[in-house]
Design an enzyme around this catalytic site. Sequence first.
Site, PDB file in Angstrom:
ATOM      1  N   LEU A 108     -46.674  35.086 -43.255  1.00  0.00           N
ATOM      2  CA  LEU A 108     -46.983  35.520 -41.890  1.00  0.00           C
ATOM      3  C   LEU A 108     -47.532  34.377 -41.043  1.00  0.00           C
ATOM      4  O   LEU A 108     -48.058  33.393 -41.587  1.00  0.00           O
ATOM      5  CB  LEU A 108     -48.043  36.631 -41.943  1.00  0.00           C
ATOM      6  CG  LEU A 108     -47.640  37.976 -42.533  1.00  0.00           C
ATOM      7  CD1 LEU A 108     -48.879  38.861 -42.677  1.00  0.00           C
ATOM      8  CD2 LEU A 108     -46.577  38.661 -41.682  1.00  0.00           C
ATOM      9  N   SER A 109     -47.443  34.535 -39.760  1.00  0.00           N
ATOM     10  CA  SER A 109     -48.107  33.604 -38.840  1.00  0.00           C
ATOM     11  C   SER A 109     -49.604  33.636 -39.162  1.00  0.00           C
ATOM     12  O   SER A 109     -50.188  34.706 -39.328  1.00  0.00           O
ATOM     13  CB  SER A 109     -47.854  34.066 -37.396  1.00  0.00           C
ATOM     14  OG  SER A 109     -48.560  33.251 -36.497  1.00  0.00           O
ATOM     15  N   SER A 120     -48.663  25.904 -42.457  1.00  0.00           N
ATOM     16  CA  SER A 120     -48.754  24.518 -41.972  1.00  0.00           C
ATOM     17  C   SER A 120     -49.907  23.786 -42.650  1.00  0.00           C
ATOM     18  O   SER A 120     -49.796  22.593 -42.959  1.00  0.00           O
ATOM     19  CB  SER A 120     -48.966  24.487 -40.455  1.00  0.00           C
ATOM     20  OG  SER A 120     -47.933  25.189 -39.818  1.00  0.00           O
ATOM     21  N   SER A 179     -50.971  32.557 -41.909  1.00  0.00           N
ATOM     22  CA  SER A 179     -51.256  32.700 -43.352  1.00  0.00           C
ATOM     23  C   SER A 179     -51.630  31.372 -44.003  1.00  0.00           C
ATOM     24  O   SER A 179     -52.077  31.342 -45.147  1.00  0.00           O
ATOM     25  CB  SER A 179     -50.049  33.331 -44.077  1.00  0.00           C
ATOM     26  OG  SER A 179     -48.899  32.505 -43.926  1.00  0.00           O
ATOM     27  N   ARG A 195     -33.421  34.166 -35.870  1.00  0.00           N
ATOM     28  CA  ARG A 195     -34.240  33.757 -37.022  1.00  0.00           C
ATOM     29  C   ARG A 195     -33.317  33.375 -38.180  1.00  0.00           C
ATOM     30  O   ARG A 195     -33.571  32.391 -38.885  1.00  0.00           O
ATOM     31  CB  ARG A 195     -35.184  34.891 -37.440  1.00  0.00           C
ATOM     32  CG  ARG A 195     -36.308  35.174 -36.444  1.00  0.00           C
ATOM     33  CD  ARG A 195     -37.243  36.231 -37.020  1.00  0.00           C
ATOM     34  NE  ARG A 195     -38.061  36.912 -36.040  1.00  0.00           N
ATOM     35  CZ  ARG A 195     -39.379  36.755 -35.892  1.00  0.00           C
ATOM     36  NH1 ARG A 195     -40.033  35.918 -36.656  1.00  0.00           N
ATOM     37  NH2 ARG A 195     -40.055  37.456 -34.997  1.00  0.00           N
ATOM     38  N   ILE A 221     -41.931  30.981 -41.144  1.00  0.00           N
ATOM     39  CA  ILE A 221     -42.189  32.387 -41.486  1.00  0.00           C
ATOM     40  C   ILE A 221     -41.067  32.892 -42.379  1.00  0.00           C
ATOM     41  O   ILE A 221     -41.293  33.544 -43.376  1.00  0.00           O
ATOM     42  CB  ILE A 221     -42.302  33.264 -40.211  1.00  0.00           C
ATOM     43  CG1 ILE A 221     -43.518  32.838 -39.374  1.00  0.00           C
ATOM     44  CG2 ILE A 221     -42.434  34.738 -40.609  1.00  0.00           C
ATOM     45  CD1 ILE A 221     -43.691  33.645 -38.079  1.00  0.00           C
ATOM     46  N   SER A 222     -39.824  32.588 -42.004  1.00  0.00           N
ATOM     47  CA  SER A 222     -38.622  33.023 -42.752  1.00  0.00           C
ATOM     48  C   SER A 222     -38.801  34.446 -43.296  1.00  0.00           C
ATOM     49  O   SER A 222     -38.917  34.642 -44.491  1.00  0.00           O
ATOM     50  CB  SER A 222     -38.261  32.027 -43.858  1.00  0.00           C
ATOM     51  OG  SER A 222     -39.382  31.512 -44.548  1.00  0.00           O
ATOM     52  N   ASN A 264     -31.949  30.015 -37.444  1.00  0.00           N
ATOM     53  CA  ASN A 264     -33.053  29.061 -37.593  1.00  0.00           C
ATOM     54  C   ASN A 264     -33.202  28.676 -39.078  1.00  0.00           C
ATOM     55  O   ASN A 264     -33.224  27.487 -39.436  1.00  0.00           O
ATOM     56  CB  ASN A 264     -34.329  29.751 -37.082  1.00  0.00           C
ATOM     57  CG  ASN A 264     -35.552  28.862 -37.079  1.00  0.00           C
ATOM     58  OD1 ASN A 264     -35.440  27.654 -36.900  1.00  0.00           O
ATOM     59  ND2 ASN A 264     -36.724  29.447 -37.282  1.00  0.00           N
TER      60      ASN A 264
HETATM   61  N1  LIG Z   1     -42.180  36.876 -32.048  1.00  0.00           N
HETATM   62  C1  LIG Z   1     -42.691  35.941 -32.856  1.00  0.00           C
HETATM   63  N2  LIG Z   1     -42.772  36.177 -34.201  1.00  0.00           N
HETATM   64  C2  LIG Z   1     -43.286  35.220 -35.003  1.00  0.00           C
HETATM   65  N3  LIG Z   1     -43.740  34.009 -34.587  1.00  0.00           N
HETATM   66  C3  LIG Z   1     -43.665  33.739 -33.257  1.00  0.00           C
HETATM   67  C4  LIG Z   1     -43.136  34.678 -32.359  1.00  0.00           C
HETATM   68  N4  LIG Z   1     -43.196  34.133 -31.106  1.00  0.00           N
HETATM   69  C5  LIG Z   1     -43.707  32.908 -31.234  1.00  0.00           C
HETATM   70  N5  LIG Z   1     -43.990  32.659 -32.523  1.00  0.00           N
HETATM   71  C6  LIG Z   1     -44.477  31.336 -33.005  1.00  0.00           C
HETATM   72  O1  LIG Z   1     -43.366  30.755 -33.678  1.00  0.00           O
HETATM   73  C7  LIG Z   1     -43.734  30.317 -34.973  1.00  0.00           C
HETATM   74  C8  LIG Z   1     -42.734  30.804 -36.035  1.00  0.00           C
HETATM   75  O2  LIG Z   1     -41.568  30.042 -36.003  1.00  0.00           O
HETATM   76  P1  LIG Z   1     -40.595  30.064 -37.266  1.00  0.00           P
HETATM   77  O3  LIG Z   1     -39.455  29.184 -36.914  1.00  0.00           O
HETATM   78  O4  LIG Z   1     -41.386  29.729 -38.477  1.00  0.00           O
HETATM   79  O5  LIG Z   1     -40.143  31.598 -37.327  1.00  0.00           O
HETATM   80  S1  LIG Z   1     -38.952  32.260 -38.162  1.00  0.00           S
HETATM   81  O6  LIG Z   1     -38.964  31.658 -39.507  1.00  0.00           O
HETATM   82  O7  LIG Z   1     -37.693  31.983 -37.469  1.00  0.00           O
HETATM   83  O8  LIG Z   1     -39.247  33.703 -38.199  1.00  0.00           O
HETATM   84  C9  LIG Z   1     -45.071  30.915 -35.293  1.00  0.00           C
HETATM   85  O9  LIG Z   1     -45.794  29.867 -35.914  1.00  0.00           O
HETATM   86  P2  LIG Z   1     -46.787  30.078 -37.139  1.00  0.00           P
HETATM   87  O10 LIG Z   1     -47.977  30.765 -36.554  1.00  0.00           O
HETATM   88  O11 LIG Z   1     -47.083  28.684 -37.582  1.00  0.00           O
HETATM   89  O12 LIG Z   1     -46.101  30.879 -38.210  1.00  0.00           O
HETATM   90  C10 LIG Z   1     -45.645  31.356 -33.958  1.00  0.00           C
HETATM   91  O13 LIG Z   1     -46.546  30.377 -33.488  1.00  0.00           O
HETATM   92  N1  LIG Z   2     -56.959  27.600 -47.106  1.00  0.00           N
HETATM   93  C1  LIG Z   2     -57.521  27.725 -45.916  1.00  0.00           C
HETATM   94  N2  LIG Z   2     -58.850  27.739 -45.800  1.00  0.00           N
HETATM   95  C2  LIG Z   2     -59.437  27.871 -44.580  1.00  0.00           C
HETATM   96  N3  LIG Z   2     -58.772  27.987 -43.411  1.00  0.00           N
HETATM   97  C3  LIG Z   2     -57.442  27.984 -43.473  1.00  0.00           C
HETATM   98  C4  LIG Z   2     -56.745  27.854 -44.711  1.00  0.00           C
HETATM   99  N4  LIG Z   2     -55.416  27.892 -44.467  1.00  0.00           N
HETATM  100  C5  LIG Z   2     -55.297  28.018 -43.128  1.00  0.00           C
HETATM  101  N5  LIG Z   2     -56.507  28.068 -42.525  1.00  0.00           N
HETATM  102  C6  LIG Z   2     -56.749  28.205 -41.082  1.00  0.00           C
HETATM  103  O1  LIG Z   2     -56.041  29.355 -40.635  1.00  0.00           O
HETATM  104  C7  LIG Z   2     -55.387  29.101 -39.413  1.00  0.00           C
HETATM  105  C8  LIG Z   2     -53.869  29.328 -39.578  1.00  0.00           C
HETATM  106  O2  LIG Z   2     -53.351  28.362 -40.470  1.00  0.00           O
HETATM  107  P1  LIG Z   2     -51.920  27.730 -40.268  1.00  0.00           P
HETATM  108  O3  LIG Z   2     -51.745  26.733 -41.336  1.00  0.00           O
HETATM  109  O4  LIG Z   2     -51.738  27.278 -38.862  1.00  0.00           O
HETATM  110  O5  LIG Z   2     -50.999  29.015 -40.533  1.00  0.00           O
HETATM  111  P2  LIG Z   2     -49.439  29.214 -40.276  1.00  0.00           P
HETATM  112  O6  LIG Z   2     -48.789  27.858 -40.291  1.00  0.00           O
HETATM  113  O7  LIG Z   2     -48.984  30.088 -41.408  1.00  0.00           O
HETATM  114  O8  LIG Z   2     -49.338  29.903 -38.960  1.00  0.00           O
HETATM  115  C9  LIG Z   2     -55.731  27.667 -39.022  1.00  0.00           C
HETATM  116  O9  LIG Z   2     -56.808  27.724 -38.104  1.00  0.00           O
HETATM  117  C10 LIG Z   2     -56.165  27.026 -40.317  1.00  0.00           C
HETATM  118  O10 LIG Z   2     -57.130  26.024 -40.114  1.00  0.00           O
END
Ligand SMILES: Nc1ncnc2c1ncn2[C@@H]1O[C@H](COP(=O)(O)OS(=O)(=O)O)[C@@H](OP(=O)(O)O)[C@H]1O
Ligand SMILES: Nc1ncnc2c1ncn2[C@@H]1O[C@H](COP(=O)(O)OP(=O)(O)O)[C@@H](O)[C@H]1O
Length: 208
Positions: free
Chosen positions: A38-39, A44, A41, A84, A110-111, A87
Amino acid sequence: MSTLGNPANIFWHECPVGKAEREKLLNQQGCVVWITGLSGSGKSTLACSLGRELHTRGNLSYVLDGDNLRHGLNKNLGFSAEDRTENIRRVGEVSKLFADAGLICIASLISPYRKDRDACRALFPDKSFIEVFMNMPLELCEGRDPKGLYKLARTGKIKGFTGIDDPYEPPLNCEIEIQQKDGVVPTPHEMAGQVVSYMEGRGFLKAQ
Ligand SMILES: Nc1ncnc2c1ncn2[C@@H]1O[C@H](COP(=O)(O)OS(=O)(=O)O)[C@@H](OP(=O)(O)O)[C@H]1O
Ligand SMILES: Nc1ncnc2c1ncn2[C@@H]1O[C@H](COP(=O)(O)OP(=O)(O)O)[C@@H](O)[C@H]1O
């Protein structure tokens, strides 16, 4: 008339230096670490921490982050199921090129769809596709909300946000699962360590 090439007229060109030679040069095995979840999670965070750990150990890696790729290669894609899928398909193909170059490719997206991740896995029949599931509860991810996107999704300002009003299909047979232990999230260093241990155990971190 279609401008697409006729596959019958397109031929594979083999180069004299192959993957095995590149791997020998780098003293590692080309592969992809595919991080899904999940976003928020921690995808990154793990990707960067793993990249640093591998670099310190003398292994060459490269991070393909979904967010970053959407600024360039995938800038024409949105978040519909079809987009997606496209992507993930593109990033799967790019990962295959990086792995063929002998690198440890760390793909962090996210995939959300199992079939899309499985299609990427099928590009790596030699078991060099390492799927890592960030198994963090939605409440934790939403509580973090570093970009404020969950808030926008909850108030209906973003539609089709993964985990809120769009699906996420967890892996059934991933190689590595990252999760909380006794309610405590592992540190970024611990998460990277879990992946490095797996890779080391299977010989990816030295040439064959
Ligand atoms: N509708 C919606 N759903 C999910 N995520 C959203 C959406 N809109 C924008 N974002 C931002 O885009 C990042 C996800 O891009 P991805 O290329 O990893 O997505 S996917 O694999 O194609 O589902 C995701 O980044 P992460 O938070 O790092 O996961 C979000 O910041
Ligand atoms: N293992 C961890 N311990 C503490 N904080 C974390 C950990 N992993 C991620 N975070 C924090 O959670 C938030 C989301 O992490 P991020 O890596 O951006 O997630 P994603 O790429 O899945 O969206 C960031 O603020 C990051 O600093």
